[in-house]
Write an enzyme that holds these catalytic residues in place. Structure first.
Site, short mmCIF file in Angstrom:
data_model
loop_
_atom_site.label_atom_id
_atom_site.label_comp_id
_atom_site.label_asym_id
_atom_site.label_seq_id
_atom_site.Cartn_x
_atom_site.Cartn_y
_atom_site.Cartn_z
N ASP A 176 0.79 -1.23 0.00
CA ASP A 176 0.00 0.00 0.00
C ASP A 176 0.82 1.28 0.00
O ASP A 176 0.26 2.37 0.14
CB ASP A 176 -0.94 0.01 1.21
CG ASP A 176 -2.03 -1.04 1.10
OD1 ASP A 176 -2.70 -1.07 0.06
OD2 ASP A 176 -2.21 -1.83 2.04
N ASP A 197 -6.13 -4.50 -5.72
CA ASP A 197 -5.83 -3.14 -5.27
C ASP A 197 -4.40 -2.73 -5.65
O ASP A 197 -4.11 -1.54 -5.84
CB ASP A 197 -5.97 -3.01 -3.75
CG ASP A 197 -7.17 -3.70 -3.16
OD1 ASP A 197 -7.53 -4.79 -3.65
OD2 ASP A 197 -7.74 -3.19 -2.18
#
Length: 393
Positions: free
Chosen positions: A116, A175
């Site tokens: 992330d 993602d």
């Protein structure tokens, strides 16, 4: 048709057909941006001075839940502040954006805990550098890109998403496509050129393995660490392994659109169109805001996901700019703008809380963040508004 004339036609279409003109006040972009600034100002008043940032407001609550810099969503709040600075050029927003971005600086010199880093650093320092050209920001971005690259497994061809996951094997989630932008940018702005190759390889491997025959996306793919062979697909945050989780498909549409922008490789553009097609064809809600999963069994009594709508709306605006098919371009713009109008007219928080939007869903199977306000919904909503504004101008 030359580019200037194309832009003129597009502008006329937006003003005349979608109703963004000031004359009829049907949709006033400045009004929506002013609303976001007002809500963000309210949020600034309640953030504790301890290095945390706002992530979620639970359903039926007015209070933000705050997270530290390690949380995967920590870059969205400073990213919103940078977008508000871009929208207003008010130094207040630049100061606050810098403050909350600086809290994330340790990520650039720490071991990578997950994929992330793009969400965290590129949304914060990336937007900051784009707007200010502060050399300190560039240095942080480049260091973070190198850190993210340490999670790449050349035997598999993707970046490891969750080093401490419960599934076993080398896992990659959809993602992760969003975090490739950090690598592309770094490779073109003084970083290692191999970062570009890693990003492309990840996108190619994902395109090959992450999607069902109908072009809907799994959430997670598990690979064998040593052979690189695909073991299975899982949809951890969706209804079932074979269902189309709304936000996962949104990440895919946005991610492959971005990869085309960075590579100009036609195969990525063609694939982005396929991903958008299955999403739009299966989107059955009148207001174009999806349920949290397209296959959820309780529809129409399932929670919506405003975050997925905001992500897709922003992505479709960009994707429309890459298609020469006038009919398809019009469809993308019309539906994107309807999503934004729906979010603005029926999903804004106003006096409920100080977020921008209501009715997002984070992880329903885990009972987490259901029908609430979430910072990444606000981030992509604001981004979509700015993209529409740029088209108008």
């Amino acid at each position: 048709m030359n580019a200037k004339f194309t832009r003129l036609i597009l502008t006329l279409f937006l003003i005349g057909n979608i109703g963004y003109s000031q004359k009829d006040n049907s949709f006033n972009i400045k009004k929506q941006l002013d609303y976001c600034a007002e809500q963000a100002s309210k949020t600034l008043e309640v953030i504790p001075n301890d290095g945390t940032s706002p992530r979620t407001v639970a359903n039926r609550s007015k209070d933000w839940e705050f997270v530290n810099y390690k949380d995967w969503t920590s870059g969205f709040w400073p990213g919103e502040l940078w977008y508000l600075y871009e929208a207003t050029r008010d130094k207040k927003w630049e100061k606050e954006a810098d403050k909350f971005s600086q809290f994330l600086k340790p990520l650039s010199v720490s071991k990578a805990n997950d994929h992330d880093l793009g969400f965290q650093i590129f949304n914060s320092f990336g937007n900051g550098y784009r707007l200010t050209k502060n050399p300190e920001y560039k240095d942080i971005i480049l260091k973070t890109a190198d850190t993210l690259a340490t999670l790449f497994n050349p035997k598999v061809g993707t970046i490891l998403s969750w080093p401490h996951n419960k599934y076993g094997g080398h896992n990659t989630i959809i993602d992760n496509m969003m975090n490739l932008e950090l690598l592309f940018w770094a490779s073109k702005n003084g970083g290692n050129k191999k970062l570009y190759d890693i990003a492309v390889r990840h996108a190619e491997t994902t395109m090959q393995n992450h999607f069902r025959l109908d072009n809907s996306s799994y959430h997670v793919i598990i690979y064998d660490y040593e052979t690189g062979k695909k073991i299975k697909g899982i949809t951890a945050q969706g209804y079932s392994d074979n269902s189309m989780w709304a936000r996962g498909q949104a990440w895919a549409i946005y991610g492959f659109t971005m990869v085309y922008r960075e590579t100009k490789d036609q195969k990525f553009l063609d694939f982005a169109h396929k991903l958008a097609r299955v999403y739009l064809d299966r989107l059955a809600t009148e207001d174009l805001i999806p349920y949290w999963d397209f296959n959820a069994p309780g529809i129409p009594n399932e929670p919506r996901d405003a975050s997925a709508a905001a992500i897709v709306s922003s992505a479709l605006i960009e994707l429309s700019s890459y298609t020469k098919d006038a009919t398809l371009k019009k469809e993308y713009l019309t539906k994107s703008e309807k999503m934004i109008v729906s979010l603005s007219d029926h999903y804004q928080s106003h006096d409920v809380n100080s977020a921008f939007l209501l009715h997002s869903t984070g992880h329903k199977p885990a009972g987490s963040e259901i029908d609430c306000s979430i910072n990444y919904a606000d981030y992509y909503y604001l981004e979509a508004l700015l993209r529409i504004q740029k088209i108008k101008k």
